[in-house]
Design a protein around this motif. Sequence first.
Motif, PDB file in Angstrom:
ATOM      1  N   LEU A  33      12.913  -6.741  39.254  1.00  0.00           N
ATOM      2  CA  LEU A  33      13.349  -5.900  38.247  1.00  0.00           C
ATOM      3  C   LEU A  33      12.051  -4.812  37.607  1.00  0.00           C
ATOM      4  O   LEU A  33      12.437  -3.676  36.962  1.00  0.00           O
ATOM      5  N   ALA A  89      28.294  -6.323  31.115  1.00  0.00           N
ATOM      6  CA  ALA A  89      27.262  -6.299  32.081  1.00  0.00           C
ATOM      7  C   ALA A  89      25.987  -5.780  31.424  1.00  0.00           C
ATOM      8  O   ALA A  89      24.846  -6.228  31.692  1.00  0.00           O
TER       9      ALA A  89
ATOM     10  N   SER B 126      29.678  -2.865  37.596  1.00  0.00           N
ATOM     11  CA  SER B 126      29.053  -3.946  36.816  1.00  0.00           C
ATOM     12  C   SER B 126      27.576  -3.988  37.404  1.00  0.00           C
ATOM     13  O   SER B 126      26.816  -4.049  36.601  1.00  0.00           O
ATOM     14  N   THR B 127      27.485  -4.330  38.673  1.00  0.00           N
ATOM     15  CA  THR B 127      26.100  -4.479  39.216  1.00  0.00           C
ATOM     16  C   THR B 127      25.366  -3.424  38.923  1.00  0.00           C
ATOM     17  O   THR B 127      24.217  -3.620  38.709  1.00  0.00           O
ATOM     18  N   THR B 129      25.398  -1.454  36.628  1.00  0.00           N
ATOM     19  CA  THR B 129      25.043  -1.780  34.929  1.00  0.00           C
ATOM     20  C   THR B 129      23.859  -2.619  34.790  1.00  0.00           C
ATOM     21  O   THR B 129      22.962  -2.441  34.229  1.00  0.00           O
ATOM     22  N   PHE B 130      24.271  -3.846  34.975  1.00  0.00           N
ATOM     23  CA  PHE B 130      23.385  -5.196  34.847  1.00  0.00           C
ATOM     24  C   PHE B 130      21.932  -5.051  35.731  1.00  0.00           C
ATOM     25  O   PHE B 130      21.010  -5.167  35.031  1.00  0.00           O
ATOM     26  N   MET B 131      21.815  -4.347  36.737  1.00  0.00           N
ATOM     27  CA  MET B 131      20.591  -3.932  37.417  1.00  0.00           C
ATOM     28  C   MET B 131      19.776  -2.962  36.739  1.00  0.00           C
ATOM     29  O   MET B 131      18.944  -3.119  36.370  1.00  0.00           O
ATOM     30  N   VAL B 133      20.022  -2.216  33.558  1.00  0.00           N
ATOM     31  CA  VAL B 133      19.931  -2.770  32.108  1.00  0.00           C
ATOM     32  C   VAL B 133      18.466  -3.457  32.486  1.00  0.00           C
ATOM     33  O   VAL B 133      17.583  -3.501  31.496  1.00  0.00           O
ATOM     34  N   GLY B 134      18.667  -4.376  33.518  1.00  0.00           N
ATOM     35  CA  GLY B 134      17.459  -5.291  33.989  1.00  0.00           C
ATOM     36  C   GLY B 134      16.176  -4.564  34.175  1.00  0.00           C
ATOM     37  O   GLY B 134      15.263  -4.854  33.580  1.00  0.00           O
ATOM     38  N   PHE B 135      16.256  -3.412  34.969  1.00  0.00           N
ATOM     39  CA  PHE B 135      15.271  -2.609  35.270  1.00  0.00           C
ATOM     40  C   PHE B 135      14.560  -2.078  33.703  1.00  0.00           C
ATOM     41  O   PHE B 135      13.378  -2.245  33.885  1.00  0.00           O
TER      42      PHE B 135
END
Lengths: 144, 145
Positions: A33, A89, B126-127, B129-131, B133-135
């Motif tokens: 990340l 999400a 979804s993927t 978005t969550f990736m 936000v994770g970044f």
Amino acid sequence: MKQTISEFLIGLLFGLGLVLSGMTDPGKVKGFLDIFGSWDPSLALVMAGAIVVGFLAFTIAKKRTTSFLGSELHLPTSNQIDKPLVIGAVLFGAGWGLAGFCPGPVIVSFAAGQTKAIFFLVMMIIGMWIFERFSNGFSNKNHQ
Amino acid sequence: MTIDWLHFTPWLSLGGGLLLGCSAAAFILINGRILGISGILGGLLKPRNGDIAWRVAFLFGMTASPFVTFLLLPPNLMQDPRIDVGYGTLAVAGLLVGFGTRYGSGCTSGHGVCGLSRLSPRSLVSTVTFMGVGFCMVYFMRHVF
């Protein structure tokens, strides 16, 4: 019985995949990340490997009406891109980025006896429980 | 951006990913179910008749994986987990992951692996978005604050 054995073995295989791929190490997840720092691209390969096999399987599954053991195929039907999908999400991504844990790896690390994973799993289940309370209240309001 | 060659494990991660894909493939084709951990676990909090045993069997299989790893795999394959946050952050993160995955109907496995594999637009949203936000989260934690 066949179903149960298969469920157990697939759970085991999935856990082994998480260990082997490095997903059970939150530091590795965060390394992926950390795209603006010192980036560890491993997780992109995890996703690529999983999706190649998954794509073939779902292509077959979409043409079938039952599973190989004759049970119902539970394929999701919703196509709606709605607020809960996106907000959920966002919240998940925030937690994932903070700790480097997502639900699968944390279950494996919990079973390996890691104290912080056990603690995270308990908090995660509380989070899921809050959702159940919330969604009950929400749907009750809407269905009155 | 620089590549962290020290921690990069291309073959193990690709191999592990193939195993995850095989599990998801076997679960839909043999048992007719989507392999999504947050859904499998979360469904136990609102138990319905006839909808419990398969979840428990699967989760028991997962919890057996560290022992099988210990018995079968060479010890240098296992990476020591690096957890760089304290209990306060873990608590907040745990709540967010638990609530968020249920509210958004899935996590890395359900949306990221199965959803993208079946070309679901919902899972793609979804993927991403969550990736994303994770970044952002890791960027702010490591390079801003």
